[in-house]
Design an enzyme around this catalytic site. Structure first.
Site, PDB file in Angstrom:
ATOM      1  N   ASN A   1       0.880  -1.172   0.000  1.00 50.32           N
ATOM      2  CA  ASN A   1       0.000   0.000   0.000  1.00 50.32           C
ATOM      3  C   ASN A   1       0.916   1.219   0.000  1.00 50.32           C
ATOM      4  O   ASN A   1       1.501   1.556   1.028  1.00 50.32           O
ATOM      5  CB  ASN A   1      -0.895  -0.024   1.247  1.00 50.32           C
ATOM      6  CG  ASN A   1      -1.733   1.240   1.369  1.00 50.32           C
ATOM      7  OD1 ASN A   1      -1.745   2.080   0.463  1.00 50.32           O
ATOM      8  ND2 ASN A   1      -2.422   1.389   2.491  1.00 50.32           N
TER       9      ASN A   1
ATOM     10  N   LYS B   1       0.204   4.231  -0.258  1.00 52.81           N
ATOM     11  CA  LYS B   1      -0.399   5.417   0.376  1.00 52.81           C
ATOM     12  C   LYS B   1      -0.165   6.646  -0.511  1.00 52.81           C
ATOM     13  O   LYS B   1      -0.195   6.526  -1.725  1.00 52.81           O
ATOM     14  CB  LYS B   1       0.113   5.576   1.809  1.00 52.81           C
ATOM     15  CG  LYS B   1      -0.086   4.283   2.608  1.00 52.81           C
ATOM     16  CD  LYS B   1       0.088   4.443   4.087  1.00 52.81           C
ATOM     17  CE  LYS B   1      -0.141   3.094   4.769  1.00 52.81           C
ATOM     18  NZ  LYS B   1      -0.106   3.151   6.222  1.00 52.81           N
TER      19      LYS B   1
ATOM     20  N   HIS C   1      -9.540   1.204   4.639  1.00 50.95           N
ATOM     21  CA  HIS C   1      -8.292   1.398   5.392  1.00 50.95           C
ATOM     22  C   HIS C   1      -8.557   2.347   6.559  1.00 50.95           C
ATOM     23  O   HIS C   1      -9.353   3.274   6.440  1.00 50.95           O
ATOM     24  CB  HIS C   1      -7.202   1.967   4.471  1.00 50.95           C
ATOM     25  CG  HIS C   1      -5.850   1.899   5.100  1.00 50.95           C
ATOM     26  ND1 HIS C   1      -5.417   2.830   6.018  1.00 50.95           N
ATOM     27  CD2 HIS C   1      -4.834   0.998   4.969  1.00 50.95           C
ATOM     28  CE1 HIS C   1      -4.196   2.504   6.417  1.00 50.95           C
ATOM     29  NE2 HIS C   1      -3.819   1.395   5.794  1.00 50.95           N
TER      30      HIS C   1
ATOM     31  N   GLU D   1      -6.938   4.733   7.645  1.00 52.60           N
ATOM     32  CA  GLU D   1      -6.700   6.149   7.315  1.00 52.60           C
ATOM     33  C   GLU D   1      -7.912   6.751   6.604  1.00 52.60           C
ATOM     34  O   GLU D   1      -8.242   7.922   6.787  1.00 52.60           O
ATOM     35  CB  GLU D   1      -5.415   6.270   6.479  1.00 52.60           C
ATOM     36  CG  GLU D   1      -4.182   6.036   7.357  1.00 52.60           C
ATOM     37  CD  GLU D   1      -2.996   5.415   6.636  1.00 52.60           C
ATOM     38  OE1 GLU D   1      -2.946   5.446   5.402  1.00 52.60           O
ATOM     39  OE2 GLU D   1      -2.111   4.881   7.346  1.00 52.60           O
TER      40      GLU D   1
ATOM     41  N   GLU E   1      -5.413  -4.947  10.286  1.00 47.69           N
ATOM     42  CA  GLU E   1      -4.388  -3.929  10.527  1.00 47.69           C
ATOM     43  C   GLU E   1      -4.678  -3.193  11.831  1.00 47.69           C
ATOM     44  O   GLU E   1      -5.441  -2.222  11.844  1.00 47.69           O
ATOM     45  CB  GLU E   1      -4.381  -2.908   9.380  1.00 47.69           C
ATOM     46  CG  GLU E   1      -4.072  -3.507   8.030  1.00 47.69           C
ATOM     47  CD  GLU E   1      -3.459  -2.475   7.086  1.00 47.69           C
ATOM     48  OE1 GLU E   1      -2.413  -2.784   6.521  1.00 47.69           O
ATOM     49  OE2 GLU E   1      -4.020  -1.364   6.943  1.00 47.69           O
TER      50      GLU E   1
ATOM     51  N   GLY F   1       2.616   2.135  10.827  1.00 53.79           N
ATOM     52  CA  GLY F   1       3.586   3.216  10.704  1.00 53.79           C
ATOM     53  C   GLY F   1       4.278   3.575  12.013  1.00 53.79           C
ATOM     54  O   GLY F   1       4.940   4.595  12.114  1.00 53.79           O
TER      55      GLY F   1
ATOM     56  N   SER G   1       3.470  -2.287  10.219  1.00 52.14           N
ATOM     57  CA  SER G   1       4.915  -2.374  10.447  1.00 52.14           C
ATOM     58  C   SER G   1       5.500  -3.749  10.093  1.00 52.14           C
ATOM     59  O   SER G   1       6.442  -4.223  10.729  1.00 52.14           O
ATOM     60  CB  SER G   1       5.263  -2.007  11.897  1.00 52.14           C
ATOM     61  OG  SER G   1       4.867  -0.675  12.169  1.00 52.14           O
TER      62      SER G   1
HETATM   63  P1  13P Z   1       3.044   0.274   7.635  1.00 51.39           P
HETATM   64  O1  13P Z   1       3.546  -1.007   7.024  1.00 51.39           O
HETATM   65  O2  13P Z   1       3.790   1.484   7.168  1.00 51.39           O
HETATM   66  O3  13P Z   1       2.931   0.170   9.125  1.00 51.39           O
HETATM   67  O4  13P Z   1       1.543   0.481   7.075  1.00 51.39           O
HETATM   68  C1  13P Z   1       0.653  -0.567   7.156  1.00 51.39           C
HETATM   69  C2  13P Z   1      -0.549  -0.198   6.384  1.00 51.39           C
HETATM   70  O5  13P Z   1      -1.306   0.687   6.764  1.00 51.39           O
HETATM   71  C3  13P Z   1      -0.792  -0.914   5.131  1.00 51.39           C
HETATM   72  O6  13P Z   1      -2.067  -0.655   4.643  1.00 51.39           O
END
Ligand code: 13P
Length: 248
Positions: free
Chosen positions: A10, A12, A95, A97, A167, A173, A213
């Site tokens: 992803n 982002k 997601h 976010e 997740e 992150g 992560s």
């Molecule tokens: P990270 O791997 O940066 O923690 O992000 C995970 C994520 O949100 C994947 O959709």
């Protein structure tokens, strides 16, 4: 039949179109693995360039979002037919976010899951709890409620093709990964819920990823768990490390 592993990046809101093409070239040989479905979920503006850049490789392309209507007066949005026509096969839905920053709720997320299937796209449906819910020990109920709402009216045949990503928000992150046992607990719980909502055959086919992560150092242990069929990777999907995760 064993479930096929699926490792998705992803990206982002990272990489301009020219940077995206460069990253595809950098990763091309590193992500080769015929036993794994490899997906790059990329920003909308990168899709056309990335589809072109991965032609002839084992990489599939996904989107990070879309809206539920085919076309019309929805300024700033992109539709499922647009994604499909551009060569997209997967789409991330729900997601954390999108839920937290852009206010998407389970009603919209459920509509998106149904629309994605109706349009021939495979949803990667995300769920996960906040740190507060984890500390309050109410995360299991939360996840079950999210999945139950998000799959309302979705058929068993569709769920067999679905990808679910667990997740935990506190692991995204932050560098703080859920332990393999914590991730396996929730992925197992999601599979048991699918068996309850549908049947065992459907639960045996649905693919469940862990995300948060995940990196080259912890992927092998997470992926060794029986209910973890893959990963949804943020930060590490933008680096050569992604190839190590694909081949973990
Ligand atoms: P990270 O791997 O940066 O923690 O992000 C995970 C994520 O949100 C994947 O959709």
């Amino acid at each position: 039949m064993p479930r096929r592993r699926i490792i998705a990046g992803n990206w982002k809101m990272n990489k301009t179109p020219s940077e995206a093409v460069a990253l595809c070239a950098e990763l091309k040989d590193l992500v080769k693995n015929d036993a794994v479905d490899v997906v790059y979920c990329v920003p909308a503006i990168d899709i056309v360039a990335v589809v072109e850049a991965v032609k002839g490789t084992n990489v599939h392309v996904g989107a990070e979002n879309f809206y539920i209507v085919d076309n019309g007066a929805f300024t700033g949005e992109i539709s499922a037919p647009m994604l499909k026509d551009a060569g997209v096969e997967y789409v991330i839905i729900g997601h954390s976010e999108r839920r937290d920053i852009f206010g998407e709720n389970d009603i919209l997320i459920n509509q998106k899951v149904k629309k994605a299937f109706a349009s021939g796209l495979t949803p990667i449906l995300c769920c996960g709890e906040s740190l507060a819910l984890r500390k309050a020990d109410t995360y299991k109920e939360w996840i079950e409620r999210q999945i139950t709402w998000d799959l309302d009216g979705v058929t068993a045949d569709q769920v067999k093709k679905l990808v679910i990503a667990y997740e935990p928000i506190w692991a995204i992150g932050t560098g703080e990964t859920a332990t393999a046992d914590q991730a396996e607990e929730v992925c197992g719980l999601i599979r048991a819920l699918i068996a309850k909502l549908y049947d065992q055959a459907t639960a045996d086919e649905v693919r469940i990823q862990y995300g948060g992560s995940m990196n080259a150092g912890n992927a092998a242990e997470l992926l060794s768990k029986p209910n973890i069929d893959g990963g949804l990777i943020g930060g590490a999907s933008l680096k050569p490390d992604f190839g190590k995760i694909v081949n973990a």
